[in-house]
Write a protein that holds these residues in place. Sequence first.
Motif, mmCIF file in Angstrom:
data_model
loop_
_atom_site.group_PDB
_atom_site.id
_atom_site.type_symbol
_atom_site.label_atom_id
_atom_site.label_comp_id
_atom_site.label_asym_id
_atom_site.label_seq_id
_atom_site.Cartn_x
_atom_site.Cartn_y
_atom_site.Cartn_z
ATOM 1 N N ILE A 1 3.185 121.174 58.617
ATOM 2 C CA ILE A 1 4.099 120.047 58.484
ATOM 3 C C ILE A 1 4.390 119.740 57.013
ATOM 4 O O ILE A 1 5.532 119.535 56.620
ATOM 5 N N LEU A 2 3.336 119.721 56.212
ATOM 6 C CA LEU A 2 3.496 119.311 54.811
ATOM 7 C C LEU A 2 3.725 120.473 53.843
ATOM 8 O O LEU A 2 4.165 120.248 52.715
ATOM 9 N N GLY A 3 3.432 121.696 54.268
ATOM 10 C CA GLY A 3 3.570 122.853 53.376
ATOM 11 C C GLY A 3 4.943 122.984 52.740
ATOM 12 O O GLY A 3 5.049 123.093 51.508
ATOM 13 N N PRO A 4 6.017 122.972 53.525
ATOM 14 C CA PRO A 4 7.344 123.099 52.912
ATOM 15 C C PRO A 4 7.674 121.933 51.982
ATOM 16 O O PRO A 4 8.247 122.144 50.903
ATOM 17 N N LEU A 5 7.301 120.723 52.377
ATOM 18 C CA LEU A 5 7.578 119.554 51.546
ATOM 19 C C LEU A 5 6.843 119.654 50.215
ATOM 20 O O LEU A 5 7.441 119.540 49.146
ATOM 21 N N VAL A 6 5.546 119.905 50.279
ATOM 22 C CA VAL A 6 4.739 119.994 49.053
ATOM 23 C C VAL A 6 5.190 121.186 48.211
ATOM 24 O O VAL A 6 5.308 121.082 46.986
ATOM 25 N N GLY A 7 5.471 122.305 48.867
ATOM 26 C CA GLY A 7 5.930 123.487 48.133
ATOM 27 C C GLY A 7 7.223 123.229 47.390
ATOM 28 O O GLY A 7 7.381 123.636 46.238
ATOM 29 N N GLY B 1 5.592 127.412 50.686
ATOM 30 C CA GLY B 1 4.875 126.351 51.399
ATOM 31 C C GLY B 1 4.832 126.569 52.899
ATOM 32 O O GLY B 1 3.832 126.244 53.548
ATOM 33 N N VAL B 2 5.898 127.131 53.463
ATOM 34 C CA VAL B 2 5.909 127.439 54.901
ATOM 35 C C VAL B 2 4.791 128.418 55.227
ATOM 36 O O VAL B 2 4.010 128.223 56.161
ATOM 37 N N ASP C 1 13.605 129.164 61.912
ATOM 38 C CA ASP C 1 12.420 128.327 61.749
ATOM 39 C C ASP C 1 11.821 128.480 60.353
ATOM 40 O O ASP C 1 11.247 127.539 59.811
ATOM 41 N N TYR C 2 11.964 129.650 59.767
ATOM 42 C CA TYR C 2 11.450 129.882 58.422
ATOM 43 C C TYR C 2 12.494 129.608 57.344
ATOM 44 O O TYR C 2 12.159 129.316 56.207
ATOM 45 N N VAL C 3 13.764 129.689 57.689
ATOM 46 C CA VAL C 3 14.843 129.557 56.713
ATOM 47 C C VAL C 3 15.299 128.112 56.536
ATOM 48 O O VAL C 3 15.643 127.694 55.437
ATOM 49 N N VAL C 4 15.295 127.327 57.610
ATOM 50 C CA VAL C 4 15.871 125.982 57.579
ATOM 51 C C VAL C 4 15.187 125.047 56.576
ATOM 52 O O VAL C 4 15.883 124.283 55.901
ATOM 53 N N PRO C 5 13.847 125.081 56.409
ATOM 54 C CA PRO C 5 13.269 124.202 55.379
ATOM 55 C C PRO C 5 13.805 124.491 53.966
ATOM 56 O O PRO C 5 14.076 123.569 53.206
ATOM 57 N N SER D 1 13.372 119.546 52.548
ATOM 58 C CA SER D 1 12.587 120.587 53.203
ATOM 59 C C SER D 1 11.952 120.057 54.481
ATOM 60 O O SER D 1 11.950 120.724 55.519
ATOM 61 N N PHE D 2 11.421 118.860 54.427
ATOM 62 C CA PHE D 2 10.789 118.241 55.591
ATOM 63 C C PHE D 2 11.812 118.012 56.711
ATOM 64 O O PHE D 2 11.545 118.293 57.880
ATOM 65 N N ILE D 3 12.982 117.546 56.356
ATOM 66 C CA ILE D 3 14.039 117.338 57.347
ATOM 67 C C ILE D 3 14.458 118.678 57.953
ATOM 68 O O ILE D 3 14.703 118.783 59.154
ATOM 69 N N GLY D 4 14.512 119.722 57.118
ATOM 70 C CA GLY D 4 14.801 121.062 57.633
ATOM 71 C C GLY D 4 13.752 121.515 58.628
ATOM 72 O O GLY D 4 14.065 122.123 59.653
ATOM 73 N N LEU D 5 12.486 121.216 58.340
ATOM 74 C CA LEU D 5 11.402 121.564 59.264
ATOM 75 C C LEU D 5 11.570 120.823 60.592
ATOM 76 O O LEU D 5 11.421 121.416 61.664
ATOM 77 N N LEU D 6 11.908 119.551 60.538
ATOM 78 C CA LEU D 6 12.135 118.779 61.759
ATOM 79 C C LEU D 6 13.310 119.341 62.549
ATOM 80 O O LEU D 6 13.250 119.453 63.775
ATOM 81 N N PHE D 7 14.365 119.704 61.860
ATOM 82 C CA PHE D 7 15.527 120.292 62.524
ATOM 83 C C PHE D 7 15.147 121.587 63.227
ATOM 84 O O PHE D 7 15.549 121.831 64.369
ATOM 85 N N GLY D 8 14.364 122.435 62.556
ATOM 86 C CA GLY D 8 13.916 123.682 63.164
ATOM 87 C C GLY D 8 13.068 123.439 64.403
ATOM 88 O O GLY D 8 13.202 124.144 65.407
ATOM 89 N N THR D 9 12.219 122.440 64.349
ATOM 90 C CA THR D 9 11.374 122.100 65.502
ATOM 91 C C THR D 9 12.226 121.624 66.669
ATOM 92 O O THR D 9 12.011 122.032 67.815
ATOM 93 N N ILE D 10 13.190 120.784 66.393
ATOM 94 C CA ILE D 10 14.082 120.295 67.447
ATOM 95 C C ILE D 10 14.878 121.460 68.040
ATOM 96 O O ILE D 10 15.045 121.553 69.260
#
Length: 157
Positions: free
Chosen positions: A102-108, A89-90, A65-69, A130-139
Amino acid sequence: MEVVLLILAFICLVVGIIGCIVPGLPGTPIAYAGLWIAQATERVDFSWQMLLVWGIVTVVVSVLDYVVPAWGTKQFGGTRYGVWGSTIGVFVGLFAGPWGVILGPLVGAVIGELLGGKAAAEAIRAGWGSFIGLLFGTILKLVCCGLMTVALIQAVW
């Protein structure tokens, strides 16, 4: 007492599923705790191998969850600046509420790439990774908690 424990176990699984989306709630570990609570009843008898496997899956999913973004940033052309920005950003996003998570990894990632000298378009592309990675981690977390819920339902019925 057994009914109370089973209700508590199911509450943990529901809270775990909610925690996959809501920041600040460690969804997968809470759902895993629900399996252990159910195991304390006479009605549920998970094997120790199953509980061990779910424990390992819980740890792996929690780490991912922390690595995928950061991985998503790299896959979309990000440099180490974007990866570091995404990682920072995470963690910063955790303190900024739901939108921060949601936006932290993207903005970071975007800020990291801009600081690394990338053009805005390339930086935004890395941020989307990064955002897609966050979505993947959530799924991934939702699937894990959903399967734990199915395992408990099957064990109870």
